[in-house]
Design an enzyme around this catalytic site. Structure first.
Site, mmCIF file in Angstrom:
data_model
loop_
_atom_site.group_PDB
_atom_site.id
_atom_site.type_symbol
_atom_site.label_atom_id
_atom_site.label_comp_id
_atom_site.label_asym_id
_atom_site.label_seq_id
_atom_site.Cartn_x
_atom_site.Cartn_y
_atom_site.Cartn_z
ATOM 1 C CB CYS A 1 -1.033 0.204 1.141
ATOM 2 S SG CYS A 1 -2.175 1.640 1.039
ATOM 3 C CB CYS B 1 0.918 0.600 4.071
ATOM 4 S SG CYS B 1 -0.726 0.693 5.088
ATOM 5 C CG ASP C 1 -3.113 13.891 -4.940
ATOM 6 O OD1 ASP C 1 -4.528 13.444 -4.389
ATOM 7 O OD2 ASP C 1 -2.970 13.661 -6.071
ATOM 8 C CG HIS D 1 -3.953 -0.701 4.749
ATOM 9 N ND1 HIS D 1 -3.672 -0.515 4.118
ATOM 10 C CD2 HIS D 1 -4.590 -1.740 4.273
ATOM 11 C CE1 HIS D 1 -4.421 -0.749 2.249
ATOM 12 N NE2 HIS D 1 -4.705 -1.948 3.206
ATOM 13 C CG ASN E 1 -12.857 10.602 -4.493
ATOM 14 O OD1 ASN E 1 -14.375 10.832 -4.514
ATOM 15 N ND2 ASN E 1 -12.271 11.150 -4.397
ATOM 16 C CG HIS F 1 -4.307 3.722 3.794
ATOM 17 N ND1 HIS F 1 -3.482 2.825 4.256
ATOM 18 C CD2 HIS F 1 -4.749 4.257 4.801
ATOM 19 C CE1 HIS F 1 -2.802 3.472 5.383
ATOM 20 N NE2 HIS F 1 -3.639 4.617 5.615
ATOM 21 C CG HIS G 1 -7.337 8.475 0.632
ATOM 22 N ND1 HIS G 1 -7.705 7.363 0.152
ATOM 23 C CD2 HIS G 1 -7.014 8.802 -0.179
ATOM 24 C CE1 HIS G 1 -7.757 6.504 -1.082
ATOM 25 N NE2 HIS G 1 -8.435 8.446 -1.375
ATOM 26 C CG HIS H 1 -8.974 13.515 -2.339
ATOM 27 N ND1 HIS H 1 -8.581 13.455 -2.827
ATOM 28 C CD2 HIS H 1 -9.813 12.197 -2.111
ATOM 29 C CE1 HIS H 1 -8.437 12.409 -3.207
ATOM 30 N NE2 HIS H 1 -9.442 11.696 -2.704
HETATM 31 P P1 AMP Z 1 -8.584 8.391 -4.547
HETATM 32 O O1 AMP Z 1 -8.627 8.138 -6.277
HETATM 33 O O2 AMP Z 1 -10.119 9.526 -3.671
HETATM 34 O O3 AMP Z 1 -8.374 6.893 -3.720
HETATM 35 O O4 AMP Z 1 -7.195 9.052 -4.285
HETATM 36 C C1 AMP Z 1 -5.918 8.585 -4.394
HETATM 37 C C2 AMP Z 1 -5.327 10.390 -4.185
HETATM 38 O O5 AMP Z 1 -4.045 9.468 -4.066
HETATM 39 C C3 AMP Z 1 -5.234 10.721 -5.383
HETATM 40 O O6 AMP Z 1 -5.517 12.087 -5.713
HETATM 41 C C4 AMP Z 1 -4.279 10.501 -6.858
HETATM 42 O O7 AMP Z 1 -3.769 11.577 -7.068
HETATM 43 C C5 AMP Z 1 -2.869 10.630 -4.707
HETATM 44 N N1 AMP Z 1 -1.922 9.832 -5.104
HETATM 45 C C6 AMP Z 1 -1.658 8.779 -5.689
HETATM 46 N N2 AMP Z 1 -0.242 8.857 -5.241
HETATM 47 C C7 AMP Z 1 0.170 8.926 -4.550
HETATM 48 C C8 AMP Z 1 1.254 9.738 -3.775
HETATM 49 N N3 AMP Z 1 2.704 8.670 -4.050
HETATM 50 N N4 AMP Z 1 1.539 10.765 -3.768
HETATM 51 C C9 AMP Z 1 1.155 11.204 -2.912
HETATM 52 N N5 AMP Z 1 -0.389 11.394 -3.452
HETATM 53 C C10 AMP Z 1 -0.967 9.695 -4.039
#
Ligand code: AMP
Length: 120
Positions: free
Chosen positions: A9, A12, A35, A51, A93, A104, A106, A108
């Site tokens: 992940c 993680c 992001d 997680h 989301n 995982h 999160h 926004h």
């Molecule tokens: P979701 O689509 O709601 O699952 O959001 C996942 C978010 O994680 C997206 O906006 C991606 O741009 C962001 N994301 C994925 N990998 C990384 C990373 N390594 N560092 C920062 N943001 C990330």
């Protein structure tokens, strides 16, 4: 070898400090990072360290404190990043149709521009 959800992940890895990220806030329960693909001038992800919740669907009453903490810190970060007055959006989301791409939980935090409603 990646044989547990945690080991494969990305969030993680970020929370453990094993993957690079731009951390804007951190405590014993969560980290907040910028992001990597921002959808607004301010786009922060608030990520629980554990997680155990892959999405909001997994939440139980045991998680009320964590979920409240994530929202509370989102408001604090919004204030610190000077989008509290102009307005911001907090989004979780959940599932495929909502576009969740990382399994995982999160949150926004988006702001710094006018946000249209309804979202796409
Ligand atoms: P979701 O689509 O709601 O699952 O959001 C996942 C978010 O994680 C997206 O906006 C991606 O741009 C962001 N994301 C994925 N990998 C990384 C990373 N390594 N560092 C920062 N943001 C990330």
């Amino acid at each position: 070898m990646d044989n547990t959800p945690e080991q494969s992940c990305i969030f993680c890895s970020i929370a453990a400090g094993d993957a690079q990220s731009e951390i804007v806030y951190s405590d014993d329960q969560m980290v907040a990072i910028k992001d990597v693909n921002p959808q607004a001038p301010v786009h922060v992800l608030l990520i629980p360290r554990e997680h155990n919740l892959e999405s909001l669907n997994d939440a139980s009453k045991l998680d009320l404190s964590l979920l409240g903490h994530l929202l509370y810190i989102a408001a604090k970060i919004a204030n610190r990043m000077e989008i509290a007055e102009s307005g911001y959006r907090v989004v979780i989301n959940t599932g495929e149709a909502a576009g969740q791409s990382v399994a995982h939980l999160h949150v926004h935090l988006l702001g710094g521009r006018d946000l249209t409603w309804p979202p796409g």
